[in-house]
Design a protein around this motif. Structure first.
Motif, PDB file in Angstrom:
ATOM      1  N   ARG A 162      18.998  62.966  60.989  1.00 45.01           N
ATOM      2  CA  ARG A 162      19.485  64.344  60.918  1.00 45.01           C
ATOM      3  C   ARG A 162      20.255  64.632  59.634  1.00 45.01           C
ATOM      4  NH1 ARG A 162      18.932  67.619  65.189  1.00 45.01           N
ATOM      5  NH2 ARG A 162      18.207  66.720  67.164  1.00 45.01           N
ATOM      6  N   PRO A 163      21.163  63.744  59.194  1.00 40.84           N
ATOM      7  CA  PRO A 163      21.824  63.997  57.904  1.00 40.84           C
ATOM      8  C   PRO A 163      20.836  64.105  56.745  1.00 40.84           C
ATOM      9  CG  PRO A 163      23.038  62.340  59.129  1.00 40.84           C
ATOM     10  CD  PRO A 163      21.768  62.582  59.891  1.00 40.84           C
ATOM     11  N   LEU A 164      19.770  63.297  56.786  1.00 42.76           N
ATOM     12  CA  LEU A 164      18.763  63.374  55.723  1.00 42.76           C
ATOM     13  C   LEU A 164      18.024  64.701  55.774  1.00 42.76           C
ATOM     14  CD1 LEU A 164      17.275  61.964  53.401  1.00 42.76           C
ATOM     15  CD2 LEU A 164      15.661  61.068  55.083  1.00 42.76           C
ATOM     16  N   LEU A 165      17.656  65.149  56.961  1.00 38.10           N
ATOM     17  CA  LEU A 165      16.975  66.440  57.094  1.00 38.10           C
ATOM     18  C   LEU A 165      17.834  67.578  56.559  1.00 38.10           C
ATOM     19  CD1 LEU A 165      15.317  66.072  60.615  1.00 38.10           C
ATOM     20  CD2 LEU A 165      14.105  66.650  58.502  1.00 38.10           C
ATOM     21  N   ARG A 166      19.130  67.562  56.907  1.00 39.01           N
ATOM     22  CA  ARG A 166      20.026  68.619  56.441  1.00 39.01           C
ATOM     23  C   ARG A 166      20.159  68.585  54.921  1.00 39.01           C
ATOM     24  NH1 ARG A 166      23.015  67.223  61.231  1.00 39.01           N
ATOM     25  NH2 ARG A 166      24.322  65.806  60.011  1.00 39.01           N
ATOM     26  N   LEU A 167      20.274  67.387  54.358  1.00 40.42           N
ATOM     27  CA  LEU A 167      20.425  67.273  52.911  1.00 40.42           C
ATOM     28  C   LEU A 167      19.153  67.720  52.197  1.00 40.42           C
ATOM     29  CD1 LEU A 167      22.413  66.219  50.686  1.00 40.42           C
ATOM     30  CD2 LEU A 167      21.139  64.059  50.778  1.00 40.42           C
ATOM     31  N   ALA A 168      17.986  67.297  52.704  1.00 34.70           N
ATOM     32  CA  ALA A 168      16.713  67.640  52.062  1.00 34.70           C
ATOM     33  C   ALA A 168      16.384  69.122  52.205  1.00 34.70           C
ATOM     34  CB  ALA A 168      15.592  66.789  52.655  1.00 34.70           C
ATOM     35  N   HIS A 169      16.955  69.779  53.220  1.00 37.31           N
ATOM     36  CA  HIS A 169      16.725  71.216  53.377  1.00 37.31           C
ATOM     37  C   HIS A 169      17.363  72.003  52.243  1.00 37.31           C
ATOM     38  CE1 HIS A 169      16.050  75.014  55.423  1.00 37.31           C
ATOM     39  NE2 HIS A 169      17.321  75.313  55.249  1.00 37.31           N
ATOM     40  N   ALA A 175       9.849  54.663  57.127  1.00 35.69           N
ATOM     41  CA  ALA A 175       8.805  55.524  56.559  1.00 35.69           C
ATOM     42  C   ALA A 175       8.672  56.821  57.339  1.00 35.69           C
ATOM     43  CB  ALA A 175       7.475  54.777  56.529  1.00 35.69           C
ATOM     44  N   ALA A 176       8.753  56.736  58.671  1.00 33.63           N
ATOM     45  CA  ALA A 176       8.619  57.937  59.500  1.00 33.63           C
ATOM     46  C   ALA A 176       9.777  58.895  59.264  1.00 33.63           C
ATOM     47  CB  ALA A 176       8.550  57.547  60.980  1.00 33.63           C
ATOM     48  N   GLY A 177      10.996  58.373  59.164  1.00 35.91           N
ATOM     49  CA  GLY A 177      12.154  59.224  58.913  1.00 35.91           C
ATOM     50  C   GLY A 177      12.068  59.940  57.585  1.00 35.91           C
ATOM     51  N   MET A 178      11.594  59.244  56.558  1.00 35.00           N
ATOM     52  CA  MET A 178      11.447  59.856  55.240  1.00 35.00           C
ATOM     53  C   MET A 178      10.362  60.935  55.250  1.00 35.00           C
ATOM     54  SD  MET A 178      13.679  58.592  53.160  1.00 35.00           S
ATOM     55  CE  MET A 178      14.862  57.225  53.192  1.00 35.00           C
ATOM     56  N   ARG A 179       9.257  60.663  55.959  1.00 34.21           N
ATOM     57  CA  ARG A 179       8.177  61.647  56.035  1.00 34.21           C
ATOM     58  C   ARG A 179       8.642  62.920  56.732  1.00 34.21           C
ATOM     59  NH1 ARG A 179       4.856  57.265  57.371  1.00 34.21           N
ATOM     60  NH2 ARG A 179       5.030  57.806  59.581  1.00 34.21           N
ATOM     61  N   ARG A 180       9.381  62.766  57.813  1.00 32.44           N
ATOM     62  CA  ARG A 180       9.861  63.948  58.543  1.00 32.44           C
ATOM     63  C   ARG A 180      10.745  64.824  57.668  1.00 32.44           C
ATOM     64  NH1 ARG A 180      10.143  60.287  62.951  1.00 32.44           N
ATOM     65  NH2 ARG A 180      12.299  59.773  62.431  1.00 32.44           N
ATOM     66  N   ALA A 181      11.514  64.199  56.796  1.00 33.59           N
ATOM     67  CA  ALA A 181      12.408  64.961  55.926  1.00 33.59           C
ATOM     68  C   ALA A 181      11.719  65.411  54.639  1.00 33.59           C
ATOM     69  CB  ALA A 181      13.639  64.121  55.577  1.00 33.59           C
ATOM     70  N   GLY A 182      10.481  64.950  54.403  1.00 34.59           N
ATOM     71  CA  GLY A 182       9.778  65.298  53.169  1.00 34.59           C
ATOM     72  C   GLY A 182      10.382  64.642  51.944  1.00 34.59           C
ATOM     73  N   VAL A 183      10.949  63.444  52.129  1.00 30.88           N
ATOM     74  CA  VAL A 183      11.624  62.737  51.034  1.00 30.88           C
ATOM     75  C   VAL A 183      10.733  61.618  50.503  1.00 30.88           C
ATOM     76  CG1 VAL A 183      13.590  61.258  50.446  1.00 30.88           C
ATOM     77  CG2 VAL A 183      13.933  63.275  51.890  1.00 30.88           C
ATOM     78  N   PRO A 184      10.398  61.630  49.212  1.00 32.27           N
ATOM     79  CA  PRO A 184       9.612  60.526  48.640  1.00 32.27           C
ATOM     80  C   PRO A 184      10.396  59.216  48.721  1.00 32.27           C
ATOM     81  CG  PRO A 184       9.698  62.406  47.138  1.00 32.27           C
ATOM     82  CD  PRO A 184      10.710  62.670  48.212  1.00 32.27           C
ATOM     83  N   LEU A 185       9.742  58.169  49.154  1.00 34.15           N
ATOM     84  CA  LEU A 185      10.357  56.845  49.282  1.00 34.15           C
ATOM     85  C   LEU A 185       9.634  55.877  48.359  1.00 34.15           C
ATOM     86  CD1 LEU A 185      12.257  54.825  50.730  1.00 34.15           C
ATOM     87  CD2 LEU A 185      10.447  54.533  52.458  1.00 34.15           C
TER      88      LEU A 185
END
Length: 295
Positions: free
Chosen positions: A194-201, A260-270
């Motif tokens: 959730r923190p990653l999703l909020r930051l990537a938004h 990998a799944a968490g990064m994909r959900r947030a749209g963050v390149p890993l």
């Protein structure tokens, strides 16, 4: 007298930065239209446009949708989020994860800073957070280097890799849209999705995962005492036991899939950056596969 950060930055400028200069600054684009304040004119509306930029008076006069264009603010603020927890001390002398992190951080700070952009850094060791506010110039890059050197010389704080805390800290610091590059091994405790999703938004986020062979495998050497570098927990295991090795492999695979799944959900390149690999090759791969974007 030159210090270790001075020598490291000088070496990187000769080996890495000269080869990468221009690839980053010429390769990232704006993700947001109308970020500037100067009105530049009107043009026809297309499907990808933000409806909030429609000029309704001009639309009524011309009988077709028109959007306002602005001179875009080209200044970029880069935040480096740097994991200095105990697990980042793993690796051979001079080629450990913390060594790779330092090279990545100084290289990226110098590359982006050469374009007049502001670079800040957040160093998190699992217990304390050190912040270098955004600044410009080579001297500012060295300031980040000195903070990295200080954390490397200090004894490990013993805290676990708390990715959620790092992301929350940079979210509170980055008041305007920024590029956020998180450098960590992501051997994390707790939920960070959730923190990653909020930051990537709100921001452009890129994750650089520093990996050492010891993270994923254990040599077959019989009975061995294994210690968790972050918690200090010790366990005597038979490294040649097929059942143990199968469970270890399954645990690694599960961790990789969840990351990998968490990064994909947030749209963050890993991006995976391995210790022992030439930093030039690693950064060329990162730059080539990432569309750096201005906010």
């Amino acid at each position: 007298m030159t210090t270790a950060p001075d020598r490291l930055l000088l070496r990187l400028e000769w080996k890495v930065i000269r080869r990468l200069d221009g690839r980053v600054l010429g390769g990232y684009r704006t993700a947001y239209r109308g970020a500037g304040l100067d009105f530049a004119g009107l043009r026809g509306y297309v499907e990808e446009d933000d409806a909030r930029h429609i000029d309704w008076n001009a639309t009524a006069r011309l009988d077709e949708p028109q959007v306002r264009q602005f001179t875009e603010d080209r200044e970029l603020t880069l935040w480096l989020v740097l994991d200095r927890s105990a697990s980042m001390t793993v690796g051979r002398p001079g080629q450990g994860k913390h060594d790779v992190l330092a090279e990545l951080a100084l290289t990226l700070a110098r590359l982006f800073g050469r374009g007049g952009n502001r670079v800040g850094a957040l160093l998190y060791d699992g217990a304390t957070t050190r912040v270098v506010p955004p600044g410009i110039g080579r001297g500012h890059v060295l300031r980040i280097g000195h903070e990295l050197d200080r954390t490397a010389q200090a004894p490990p704080a013993g805290g676990t890799t708390d990715v959620a805390a790092m992301l929350g800290a940079v979210a509170s610091l980055a008041r305007r849209r920024s590029l956020v590059i998180v450098v960590s091994d992501f051997l994390a405790a707790g939920a960070w999705d959730r923190p990653l999703l909020r930051l990537a938004h709100r921001h452009d986020v890129v994750a650089l995962r520093v990996v050492d062979p010891a993270d994923d495998d254990l040599p077959e050497v019989g009975l061995v005492l294994v210690e968790d570098t972050e918690t200090g927990e010790q366990l005597l295991v038979d490294s040649g036991d097929p059942l143990f090795r199968a469970r270890l492999r399954a645990g690694v695979d599960e961790r990789e899939a969840a990351l990998a799944a968490g990064m994909r959900r947030a749209g963050v390149p890993l991006h995976r950056v391995e210790t022992g690999r030439d930093p030039v090759e690693s950064l060329v791969d990162v730059v080539a596969s990432t569309r750096w974007r201005r906010g």
